[in-house]
Design an enzyme around this catalytic site. Structure first.
Site, PDB file in Angstrom:
ATOM      1  CD  GLU A 205      -3.059  -1.049   2.151  1.00  0.00           C
ATOM      2  OE1 GLU A 205      -3.034  -0.153   3.011  1.00  0.00           O
ATOM      3  OE2 GLU A 205      -3.978  -1.863   2.060  1.00  0.00           O
ATOM      4  CE  LYS A 337     -10.902  -3.138   3.944  1.00  0.00           C
ATOM      5  NZ  LYS A 337     -10.286  -4.365   4.515  1.00  0.00           N
TER       6      LYS A 337
HETATM    7  C1  2PG Z   1      -7.401  -3.849   5.564  1.00  0.00           C
HETATM    8  C2  2PG Z   1      -7.100  -3.649   4.109  1.00  0.00           C
HETATM    9  C3  2PG Z   1      -6.457  -2.315   3.849  1.00  0.00           C
HETATM   10  P1  2PG Z   1      -6.906  -5.710   2.536  1.00  0.00           P
HETATM   11  O1  2PG Z   1      -7.186  -4.928   6.133  1.00  0.00           O
HETATM   12  O2  2PG Z   1      -7.924  -2.940   6.218  1.00  0.00           O
HETATM   13  O3  2PG Z   1      -5.301  -2.111   4.624  1.00  0.00           O
HETATM   14  O4  2PG Z   1      -6.301  -4.694   3.605  1.00  0.00           O
HETATM   15  O5  2PG Z   1      -7.476  -4.889   1.416  1.00  0.00           O
HETATM   16  O6  2PG Z   1      -5.758  -6.570   2.102  1.00  0.00           O
HETATM   17  O7  2PG Z   1      -7.986  -6.473   3.242  1.00  0.00           O
HETATM   18 MG    MG Z   2      -8.141  -4.254   8.074  1.00  0.00          MG
END
Ligand code: 2PG
Ligand code: MG
Length: 430
Positions: A205, A337
């Site tokens: 990231e 998300k």
């Molecule tokens: C999280 C995300 C972003 P990933 O765990 O919060 O850092 O990671 O998209 O790999 O789930």
């Molecule tokens: Mg997370």
């Protein structure tokens, strides 16, 4: 009403070089909307399925099956009103017919749902953040960022157990000032690591890829970086962690690879509690595993008045799980998300459930990202919130911070939420 004329998908590539799904929605009046699905590496088991082809080609990561499903979405949604996001998302859910978007693929549904939202904004002739605020009746404001300084966990070859070592700048007066202070801290951290031979490169990231010998060394270095940047840790700048504990623990047994130690839930809670005492940490995400409700309750009972406790893998942007967690007093904030839920409407429902309970809500990117800036608009349009994008390098990250700066020009620097999201933490009470 402005009807959807066509929905088309294409394969594009994300920040890790993996294929992903882009969707174009065209309305009858020629107006267009576009969105790209992101992809996580540390995924919750209860989040919408990221549909991949499997097999040897492209390391199993191709998305031709998900793309084929866009044709089905086109056939079902064609002729529907693009400005009725709820009806469009309900049709997506009905067509898929599974709990986790197993039939269409969450990557196909999220890109389609977001592209419809973009098309509706374009149809109204307003930026996406404004459309979000108008449609959902929210008060727009520029979010408080969480910005990664070191990567770890699944994003940096598990070099440290903790996944994200981040800063927040609740004491800044504007979004612009957050960017400036972050630049200073980020490069101070890099300089310190380089001089000690602890710098391996840049993680998924955009944060530094560390060669620390312990999680505590990472925390010490972060404090030193904040100081080197001319700030007093805990004043304008605080630390935020994503432990992502599901990545190293199951059934209440947590394996710290660096120290070759196994902890049960209460030992992990004690260790994290020790960090909360020693370091200026104001926010902590997934301190325990996604299956460890009792641990999450215990952590919240002990530290919920002191710090923000965010459920990510634990809540997977699911309104029902948020309501259950509110009732169980596990966590006091949720990560939003859109691709964990699979549609915009389900994500907004989760956001609203969190708000209703007085919880914080943090709109978040995934570790696999693209030039898509939808989340900058969602975080701003929904108002009063926070935004987690990753670090302070690499264009798939910077494009989202930069989009907020463009929105700042329209909304004014005064529209920054500043430290308000941390009002229930030690930071606000000091
Ligand atoms: C999280 C995300 C972003 P990933 O765990 O919060 O850092 O990671 O998209 O790999 O789930
Ligand atoms: Mg997370």
């Amino acid at each position: 009403m402005t009807a959807i004329k066509s929905i088309n998908g294409r394969r594009v590539w994300d920040s890790r070089g993996n294929p992903t799904v882009e969707v174009d929605v065209v309305l009858e009046n020629g107006v267009r909307g576009r969105a790209i699905a992101p992809a996580g590496a540390s995924r919750g088991t209860r989040e919408a399925i990221d549909m991949r082809d499997g097999g040897a080609k492209l390391r199993g990561m191709d998305v031709s099956r998900a793309l084929a499903n866009i044709a089905k979405l086109n056939a079902t949604l064609g002729g529907m009103d693009a400005t009725d996001q709820e009806a469009a998302d309900s049709a997506i859910l009905a067509l898929d017919g599974s709990a986790l978007k197993e039939n269409l693929g969450g990557n196909a549904t999220v890109a389609t749902s977001l592209a419809i939202l973009h098309a509706a904004a374009a149809d109204a002739g307003v930026p996406l953040w404004r459309h979000v605020a108008d449609h959902y009746g929210t008060e727009p404001s520029l979010p408080l960022p969480e910005i990664q300084i070191f990567g770890g966990g699944a994003h940096a070859g598990r070099r440290v157990d903790v996944q994200d070592f981040m800063i927040m700048v609740p004491g800044a007066n504007s979004f612009d000032e957050v960017m400036e202070i972050t630049n200073e801290v980020y490069f101070a951290a890099g300089d310190i690591m380089k001089s000690r031979g602890k710098l391996a490169g840049v993680a998924d990231e955009g944060g530094w890829w560390p060669m620390f010998d312990s999680n505590e060394e990472a925390l010490e270095t972060l404090v030193q970086a904040i100081e080197k940047a001319g700030e007093k840790p805990g004043e304008r700048v605080v630390i935020s962690l994503d432990i992502a504990a599901s990545e190293f623990g199951k059934n209440g047994e947590y394996r710290l690879a660096l120290e070759d130690r196994v902890l049960d839930s209460s030992a992990l809670i004690d260790m994290l509690g020790g960090w909360l005492k020693s370091y200026p940490i104001a926010s902590i995400e997934d301190p325990l595993g996604e299956d460890d409700t009792e641990g999450m309750q215990e952590f919240t009972r002990r530290f919920g008045q002191k710090v923000q406790i965010i459920g990510d893998d634990y809540l997977v942007t699911n309104a029902r799980l948020v309501k259950d967690a509110v009732a169980a007093n596990a966590c006091n904030a949720v990560l939003i998300k859109v691709n964990q839920a699979g549609t915009v409407s389900e994500s907004i429902e989760t956001f609203k459930a969190a708000r209703k309970a007085g919880w914080g809500a943090i709109v978040s990117a995934r570790s696999g990202e693209t030039e898509d800036v939808s989340i900058s608009h969602l975080a701003t349009g929904l108002g009063g919130g926070q935004l987690k994008v990753g670090s302070f390098t690499r264009s798939e990250r910077m494009v989202k911070w930069n989009e907020c700066l463009r929105i700042q020009d329209e909304l004014g620097t005064g529209a920054f939420v500043s430290g308000a999201p941390l009002a229930n933490t030690w930071w606000a009470r000091q």
